[in-house]
Scaffold this active site. Structure first.
Site, PDB file in Angstrom:
ATOM      1  N   TRP A 135       0.864  -1.186   0.000  1.00  0.00           N
ATOM      2  CA  TRP A 135       0.000   0.000   0.000  1.00  0.00           C
ATOM      3  C   TRP A 135       0.900   1.235   0.000  1.00  0.00           C
ATOM      4  O   TRP A 135       1.853   1.304   0.794  1.00  0.00           O
ATOM      5  CB  TRP A 135      -0.891  -0.034   1.246  1.00  0.00           C
ATOM      6  CG  TRP A 135      -1.801   1.143   1.397  1.00  0.00           C
ATOM      7  CD1 TRP A 135      -2.557   1.737   0.421  1.00  0.00           C
ATOM      8  CD2 TRP A 135      -2.063   1.870   2.605  1.00  0.00           C
ATOM      9  NE1 TRP A 135      -3.278   2.778   0.948  1.00  0.00           N
ATOM     10  CE2 TRP A 135      -2.993   2.894   2.282  1.00  0.00           C
ATOM     11  CE3 TRP A 135      -1.622   1.763   3.915  1.00  0.00           C
ATOM     12  CZ2 TRP A 135      -3.479   3.787   3.230  1.00  0.00           C
ATOM     13  CZ3 TRP A 135      -2.100   2.655   4.857  1.00  0.00           C
ATOM     14  CH2 TRP A 135      -3.022   3.652   4.516  1.00  0.00           C
ATOM     15  N   ASP A 216      -1.561  -5.855   9.199  1.00  0.00           N
ATOM     16  CA  ASP A 216      -2.414  -4.757   8.758  1.00  0.00           C
ATOM     17  C   ASP A 216      -3.700  -5.394   8.221  1.00  0.00           C
ATOM     18  O   ASP A 216      -3.677  -6.127   7.231  1.00  0.00           O
ATOM     19  CB  ASP A 216      -1.686  -3.961   7.665  1.00  0.00           C
ATOM     20  CG  ASP A 216      -2.483  -2.747   7.234  1.00  0.00           C
ATOM     21  OD1 ASP A 216      -3.564  -2.491   7.808  1.00  0.00           O
ATOM     22  OD2 ASP A 216      -2.028  -2.038   6.318  1.00  0.00           O
ATOM     23  N   LYS A 255     -13.541  -0.452   5.057  1.00  0.00           N
ATOM     24  CA  LYS A 255     -14.069  -1.217   3.914  1.00  0.00           C
ATOM     25  C   LYS A 255     -15.182  -2.165   4.339  1.00  0.00           C
ATOM     26  O   LYS A 255     -16.234  -2.201   3.724  1.00  0.00           O
ATOM     27  CB  LYS A 255     -12.963  -2.040   3.244  1.00  0.00           C
ATOM     28  CG  LYS A 255     -11.616  -1.378   3.188  1.00  0.00           C
ATOM     29  CD  LYS A 255     -11.459  -0.450   2.016  1.00  0.00           C
ATOM     30  CE  LYS A 255     -10.288   0.467   2.267  1.00  0.00           C
ATOM     31  NZ  LYS A 255      -9.753   1.124   1.145  1.00  0.00           N
TER      32      LYS A 255
HETATM   33  N1  PMP Z   1      -3.811  -0.706   5.035  1.00  0.00           N
HETATM   34  C1  PMP Z   1      -4.059  -1.036   3.775  1.00  0.00           C
HETATM   35  C2  PMP Z   1      -3.319  -2.174   3.179  1.00  0.00           C
HETATM   36  C3  PMP Z   1      -4.996  -0.316   3.028  1.00  0.00           C
HETATM   37  O1  PMP Z   1      -5.230  -0.665   1.768  1.00  0.00           O
HETATM   38  C4  PMP Z   1      -5.677   0.752   3.640  1.00  0.00           C
HETATM   39  C5  PMP Z   1      -6.696   1.550   2.877  1.00  0.00           C
HETATM   40  N2  PMP Z   1      -6.532   1.753   1.597  1.00  0.00           N
HETATM   41  C6  PMP Z   1      -5.381   1.033   4.970  1.00  0.00           C
HETATM   42  C7  PMP Z   1      -4.452   0.294   5.640  1.00  0.00           C
HETATM   43  C8  PMP Z   1      -6.002   2.142   5.767  1.00  0.00           C
HETATM   44  O2  PMP Z   1      -7.221   2.578   5.434  1.00  0.00           O
HETATM   45  P1  PMP Z   1      -8.087   3.458   6.411  1.00  0.00           P
HETATM   46  O3  PMP Z   1      -7.178   4.394   7.122  1.00  0.00           O
HETATM   47  O4  PMP Z   1      -9.032   4.154   5.502  1.00  0.00           O
HETATM   48  O5  PMP Z   1      -8.741   2.513   7.338  1.00  0.00           O
END
Ligand code: PMP
Length: 418
Positions: A135, A216, A255
């Site tokens: 990411w 993560d 998500k």
């Molecule tokens: N880790 C990964 C691998 C992600 O793809 C994302 C969102 N694109 C996140 C963390 C964090 O997303 P958020 O802060 O919106 O929860």
């Protein structure tokens, strides 16, 4: 002159992903398709408020004690404790042995930020290993806290499969006690996850070098539609590392609950089994509270209340599980539709990886040149790496996208032969 203070501040390019969002917004072509940002869309291409979330909001608004007071520094306890159960499992030894610390965070990014702050304060010399690719924000989150990052091989481009040997050998070669950031499921950007057996090898290798695993977890429920199946790697890691090293978990509800902008998430830390936990747990919790207090004072309440309601009300939890199946199965259907159209068009290359990958994304294998042409000639937007958010496809645009891909692949295939 005070203006001089700023003269040397460098102008940075716009964030690649949000830059796509901006260009897409300004594009006047009616055929445009957004496969950039990882946000779920329904079959009409619209954002989707989950029915379970709507029901939870209704319950909250109907509650006479509802207010907008501050939460405590470590967040809403009904969120953090229930969130721990869905990721670790209700039968988790770590939970039953009371060695998990859970605090609320600003979604997954906030949980990663708390981890990075914690590492920089207590283990500033440890190297943080990230998958190659990963990411886009991972490296910045850790490096912004002064930590050094390195990469471990993950994606074998030739075969569009996991480079397990490279991954395992990086784990072996890393200095003892390094930090390994692992995507617990639905790897972003590749959509490629290790198999159960491969995870065993990965976690065993991590244990053999006393490394620290950070899972993560941004897509639990998005890989298979099933929260338990998607928590396999985390649960395996917590179990196998129980006497070796602590396990960090950064959990997002962006998500799987569609709570993107509400910033709901949790940071969890599973301590190892040890007699000293009685003193370690309150000490570590107090340090985390200090980090949160100085950064955000206390986390946002509204989305946390909604997700807590989802997790603590059995009928809503049941509906939420159905909602996750709705999202993940629509994405799977679109993967098949895209692959089938490409096969029907006879587009050069093999497109099976699109259906073999999971989660929100497909690492299509399209080159940056092809992605550029897709945007300029066909108004189809995706990330330069070739990552496409499959959630942006629907019955109304998937054939158009397949034809656009067919055109750019043939365009560059012909050009290459010249
Ligand atoms: N880790 C990964 C691998 C992600 O793809 C994302 C969102 N694109 C996140 C963390 C964090 O997303 P958020 O802060 O919106 O929860």
């Amino acid at each position: 002159m005070s203006a001089a203070l700023f003269n040397d501040i460098e102008l940075l390019p716009p964030d690649a992903l949000f830059g796509i969002k901006q260009r897409y917004g300004q594009d006047q072509r009616t055929t445009k398709v957004d496969l950039g940002i990882g946000a779920y869309r329904d079959d009409k291409g619209k954002p989707w408020v989950l029915p379970s979330v709507k029901a939870a909001e209704k319950l909250i608004h109907g509650d006479s004690s509802y207010n907008h007071e501050y939460l405590g520094i470590t967040g809403l306890p009904t969120l953090t404790s229930n969130a721990a159960k869905i990721i670790f499992g209700t039968q988790s030894n770590a939970l039953q042995e009371d060695r998990v610390i859970s605090v609320q965070s600003l979604s997954g990014t906030g949980a990663l930020h708390i981890s990075a702050k914690f590492f920089s304060k207590f283990f500033p010399d440890k190297l943080v290993y990230l998958s190659k690719p990963t990411w886009a924000n991972h490296m910045a989150i850790f490096e912004n806290q002064g930590l050094k990052t390195a990469t471990y091989p993950y994606w074998a481009n030739e075969t569009k499969s996991l480079d397990l040997d490279g991954f395992l050998s990086a784990i072996q070669k890393a200095p003892e006690g390094s930090i390994f950031v692992l995507h617990s499921c639905a790897h972003n950007p590749t959509g490629l996850d290790p198999t159960s057996e491969e995870w065993v090898q990965i976690v065993d290798a991590i244990a053999s070098k006393n490394h620290i695993a950070l899972f993560d977890t941004a897509y639990q429920g998005f890989a298979t539609g099933d929260l338990d199946k998607d928590a396999y790697a985390v649960r395996l890691g917590v179990e196998k590392l129980a006497t070796v090293s602590p396990v960090f978990v950064c959990q997002s509800f962006a998500k799987n609950a569609g709570m993107y902008g509400e910033r709901v998430g949790c940071f969890h830390l599973a301590l190892t089994k040890q007699a000293q936990n009685k003193t370690i747990k309150p000490a570590v919790t107090s340090q985390l509270a200090k980090i949160i207090r100085s950064e955000v004072s206390n986390p946002p309440a509204y989305g946390a209340k909604i997700v807590a309601k989802l997790l603590e009300t059995p009928e809503l939890t049941e509906q939420w599980h159905k909602d996750m199946v709705t999202m993940s199965s629509r994405i799977t259907k679109m993967r098949h539709a895209l692959r089938d159209h490409l096969v029907k068009l006879g587009t050069p290359g093999n497109w099976d990886h699109i259906v073999n990958q999971c989660g929100m994304f497909s690492f299509t294998g399209l080159t940056p040149q092809m992605v550029k042409r897709l945007e300029e000639t066909h108004a189809v937007y995706l990330v330069a790496s070739g990552r496409a958010s499959i959630a942006g496809l629907n019955q109304g645009n998937v054939e158009y996208v397949a034809k656009a891909i067919d055109e750019v692949v043939r365009f560059y295939a012909t050009e290459a032969k010249l």
